[in-house]
Design a protein around this motif. Structure first.
Motif, short mmCIF file in Angstrom:
data_model
loop_
_atom_site.label_atom_id
_atom_site.label_comp_id
_atom_site.label_asym_id
_atom_site.label_seq_id
_atom_site.Cartn_x
_atom_site.Cartn_y
_atom_site.Cartn_z
N HIS A 124 -6.77 -2.19 -3.61
CA HIS A 124 -6.71 -3.36 -2.73
C HIS A 124 -7.77 -3.27 -1.64
O HIS A 124 -8.37 -4.28 -1.26
CB HIS A 124 -5.32 -3.49 -2.10
CG HIS A 124 -4.35 -4.20 -2.99
ND1 HIS A 124 -3.49 -3.54 -3.81
CD2 HIS A 124 -4.15 -5.52 -3.20
CE1 HIS A 124 -2.76 -4.42 -4.48
NE2 HIS A 124 -3.15 -5.62 -4.14
N MET A 125 -8.02 -2.08 -1.13
CA MET A 125 -9.00 -1.94 -0.05
C MET A 125 -10.42 -2.19 -0.57
O MET A 125 -11.25 -2.71 0.17
CB MET A 125 -8.88 -0.57 0.60
CG MET A 125 -9.59 -0.47 1.93
SD MET A 125 -9.02 -1.64 3.21
CE MET A 125 -7.47 -0.90 3.66
N ALA A 183 -18.10 2.27 -2.25
CA ALA A 183 -18.60 3.24 -3.23
C ALA A 183 -17.72 4.48 -3.27
O ALA A 183 -17.39 4.99 -4.35
CB ALA A 183 -20.05 3.62 -2.91
N LYS A 184 -17.30 4.95 -2.10
CA LYS A 184 -16.43 6.13 -2.03
C LYS A 184 -15.09 5.86 -2.69
O LYS A 184 -14.60 6.68 -3.48
CB LYS A 184 -16.22 6.52 -0.55
CG LYS A 184 -15.40 7.76 -0.35
CD LYS A 184 -15.14 8.05 1.12
CE LYS A 184 -16.44 8.23 1.86
NZ LYS A 184 -16.26 8.72 3.23
N MET A 185 -14.49 4.70 -2.39
CA MET A 185 -13.18 4.38 -2.97
C MET A 185 -13.27 4.20 -4.48
O MET A 185 -12.37 4.65 -5.21
CB MET A 185 -12.59 3.14 -2.30
CG MET A 185 -12.15 3.38 -0.86
SD MET A 185 -11.34 1.94 -0.12
CE MET A 185 -12.71 0.80 0.08
N ALA A 225 0.85 -1.19 0.00
CA ALA A 225 0.00 0.00 0.00
C ALA A 225 0.88 1.24 0.00
O ALA A 225 0.68 2.17 0.76
CB ALA A 225 -0.92 -0.01 1.21
N SER A 226 1.88 1.24 -0.86
CA SER A 226 2.83 2.35 -0.86
C SER A 226 2.34 3.55 -1.66
O SER A 226 2.90 4.62 -1.56
CB SER A 226 4.19 1.89 -1.40
OG SER A 226 4.04 1.46 -2.74
N ASN A 227 1.29 3.34 -2.46
CA ASN A 227 0.74 4.51 -3.14
C ASN A 227 -0.78 4.47 -3.03
O ASN A 227 -1.39 3.42 -2.81
CB ASN A 227 1.21 4.59 -4.60
CG ASN A 227 0.61 3.54 -5.48
OD1 ASN A 227 -0.59 3.53 -5.74
ND2 ASN A 227 1.46 2.62 -5.96
N GLU A 228 -1.36 5.61 -3.18
CA GLU A 228 -2.78 5.81 -2.97
C GLU A 228 -3.65 4.93 -3.87
O GLU A 228 -4.61 4.30 -3.39
CB GLU A 228 -3.06 7.29 -3.21
CG GLU A 228 -4.44 7.76 -2.90
CD GLU A 228 -4.55 9.26 -3.12
OE1 GLU A 228 -4.23 10.00 -2.18
OE2 GLU A 228 -4.95 9.67 -4.21
N VAL A 287 -8.00 10.74 1.29
CA VAL A 287 -7.53 9.36 1.42
C VAL A 287 -6.76 9.18 2.73
O VAL A 287 -6.92 8.16 3.40
CB VAL A 287 -6.68 8.94 0.20
CG1 VAL A 287 -6.11 7.54 0.39
CG2 VAL A 287 -7.53 9.00 -1.07
N ALA A 288 -5.99 10.16 3.12
CA ALA A 288 -5.29 10.08 4.41
C ALA A 288 -6.30 10.01 5.55
O ALA A 288 -6.16 9.20 6.48
CB ALA A 288 -4.35 11.27 4.58
N GLU A 289 -7.33 10.84 5.49
CA GLU A 289 -8.36 10.82 6.52
C GLU A 289 -9.11 9.48 6.52
O GLU A 289 -9.41 8.92 7.57
CB GLU A 289 -9.34 11.97 6.31
CG GLU A 289 -8.73 13.33 6.58
CD GLU A 289 -9.60 14.50 6.11
OE1 GLU A 289 -10.73 14.27 5.63
OE2 GLU A 289 -9.13 15.64 6.23
N PHE A 290 -9.39 8.97 5.34
CA PHE A 290 -10.07 7.69 5.20
C PHE A 290 -9.22 6.57 5.79
O PHE A 290 -9.71 5.73 6.56
CB PHE A 290 -10.37 7.42 3.72
CG PHE A 290 -10.93 6.07 3.47
CD1 PHE A 290 -12.28 5.81 3.69
CD2 PHE A 290 -10.12 5.04 3.00
CE1 PHE A 290 -12.80 4.54 3.45
CE2 PHE A 290 -10.65 3.77 2.77
CZ PHE A 290 -11.99 3.53 2.99
#
Length: 163
Positions: free
Chosen positions: A22-23, A61-63, A13-16, A128-131
């Motif tokens: 994957h998530m 859905a958000k991702m 998970a080294s990049n967004e 994405v950081a907050e998520f």
């Protein structure tokens, strides 16, 4: 378990974009398993399952929307390997215990992926950081609750939870 430890070592998970893709797959597996808890005799397990389905379906859905918006050329396919057993033929205590024993390391993987992204990853969007922080914190709390269920109902502590 279907190779949970092996899967933990393979996810990067080294990049967004990779984290989100994957998530999505990881959450989809959790939603599929959690739906099986509608058949549980325990109201706590039915509530846990419903919560996972509701929360993680919205997060999927958000991702997917973020991936489509920010990474439209990236293939949504991943090399995700399932971590959970098929629960469809289980019932009663076998359903509840198997779900708990599989979901604890499954959640641990999401916590680890999220922490990896936050500490060492290439995060391009604050959302994405907050998520990732929310996934880390929420799933850690759920892991602790699931470990307590294992101890209370089945006399075991489940997977160690070092985080």
């Amino acid at each position: 378990m279907i190779g949970a430890i092996g899967a933990m070592n393979e996810i990067n998970a080294s990049n967004e974009a990779d984290y989100l893709a994957h998530m999505v797959a990881h959450h989809q597996e959790a939603v599929t398993a959690a739906r099986q808890l509608q058949r549980s005799k325990r109201p706590q397990m039915r509530a846990l399952g419903a919560s996972i389905v509701t929360t993680q379906s919205a997060e999927i859905a958000k991702m997917k929307a973020w991936l489509s918006l920010w990474y439209p050329r990236r293939s949504p396919a991943t090399d995700y390997r399932p971590m959970m057993r098929d629960l469809s033929k289980l019932s009663g205590d076998a359903l509840d215990e198997t779900f708990l024993r599989d979901m604890i390391p499954h959640h641990m993987m999401a916590v680890m992926m999220s922490q990896q992204l936050l500490m060492h990853g290439d995060v391009q969007h604050e959302q994405v950081a907050e998520f990732a922080a929310k996934v880390r914190d929420d799933q850690h709390a759920e892991m602790l609750r699931m470990q307590q269920y294992l101890a209370d109902w089945f006399g075991g502590s489940g997977m160690p939870c070092p985080i």
